[in-house]
Design an enzyme around this catalytic site. Structure first.
Site, PDB file in Angstrom:
ATOM      1  N   GLU A 142       5.824  37.003 -29.723  1.00 20.49           N
ATOM      2  CA  GLU A 142       6.130  36.642 -28.333  1.00 20.49           C
ATOM      3  C   GLU A 142       7.280  35.637 -28.254  1.00 20.49           C
ATOM      4  O   GLU A 142       7.159  34.528 -28.779  1.00 20.49           O
ATOM      5  CB  GLU A 142       4.893  36.015 -27.674  1.00 20.49           C
ATOM      6  N   GLU A 198      -1.971  34.943 -17.853  1.00 19.79           N
ATOM      7  CA  GLU A 198      -1.850  33.630 -18.489  1.00 19.79           C
ATOM      8  C   GLU A 198      -1.179  32.664 -17.513  1.00 19.79           C
ATOM      9  O   GLU A 198      -0.030  32.253 -17.682  1.00 19.79           O
ATOM     10  CB  GLU A 198      -1.058  33.726 -19.794  1.00 19.79           C
TER      11      GLU A 198
END
Length: 252
Positions: A137, A234
């Site tokens: 990521e 998130e």
């Protein structure tokens, strides 16, 4: 239509961690993700997943001393033993939790030696657990200064260099908007390697339908790209999590 996973490290924080699984299921989520499972027994988490019919979408490899500034080990030169221990721990939990993906945290490191270590260790992880999905990521430089991976083009290069079918991209639209923008084109261009997606508003990282992004349009583009994985929520709720879930209604 996107399928959303509640991020239990951020959402439902008015109750203890193991109670958040119940809250997520009651709110309509079919999957969960979180940063780290390691403060709890894997069996206790598995029990909460099973009791609520929830899929384990994603968690991270250990970060290390978070308060001391550590953010993983995969790209840190000289940390081979540490990386092996972190990977072993993540995979021990995976044997019980069966996550669709594990995010391999790169750590705070820059330069050619860090890149070489990152590629070699990711290849090692992918080969060690060929049936486990792994993702990397890019993380923006405001939230995590010095993190090894910050741009999607870098991530695409790493995925190509490793060349493992079980290593792909975790595309966090919050981080990508801050670092690069042009999200619609990036969603489509990165679709062939995208295995997990995360969302939050920009700039406050709150409910995804607030802030500067056209969240619902981006979800339509994600559908049009052919993405069929989980979309992790998130974000940090502005208040109580349940009070900010109006955005979810159109996807039920």
């Amino acid at each position: 239509m996107p399928s959303f996973a509640a991020n239990l490290s951020q959402m439902f924080q008015d109750v203890p961690f193991l109670e958040r699984f119940d809250r997520a299921a009651a709110a309509g989520f079919k999957a969960v993700e979180f940063l780290f499972p390691y403060e709890h027994e894997a069996s206790a988490i598995r029990e909460r997943l099973d009791a609520n019919g929830l899929t384990m979408a994603l968690y991270n490899t250990p970060a290390g001393d978070w308060d001391g500034g550590e953010r993983g080990s995969a790209a840190v030169p000289g940390w081979d033993v540490r990386f092996e221990a972190d990977l072993d721990r993540a995979l021990a939990y995976a044997a019980v939790l069966k996550p669709r993906n594990i995010h391999v945290m790169a750590g705070i490191a820059k330069g050619p030696a860090a890149r070489a270590a990152y590629v070699e260790r990711l290849a090692r992880a992918a080969a060690l657990a060929p049936e486990q999905g792994f993702v990397i990521e890019p993380i923006n430089h405001w939230d995590m200064p010095g993190y090894h991976l910050q741009h999607t083009d870098e991530a695409r290069g790493v995925v190509a260099e490793v060349g493992a079918r079980n290593l792909q991209l975790q595309l966090d639209l919050y981080h990508t908007q801050i670092m690069e923008g042009d999200l619609t084109r990036r969603i489509h261009a990165l679709a062939p390697i995208t295995k997990h997606v995360q969302v939050a508003s920009v700039p406050k990282r709150q409910e995804p339908d607030t802030g500067e992004l056209n969240f619902h349009q981006l979800m339509a583009e994600l559908d049009a790209s052919g993405y069929d994985g989980w979309v992790g929520c998130e974000y940090r709720p502005a208040g109580l999590t349940v009070d900010g879930l109006g955005w979810l209604e159109r996807y039920r």
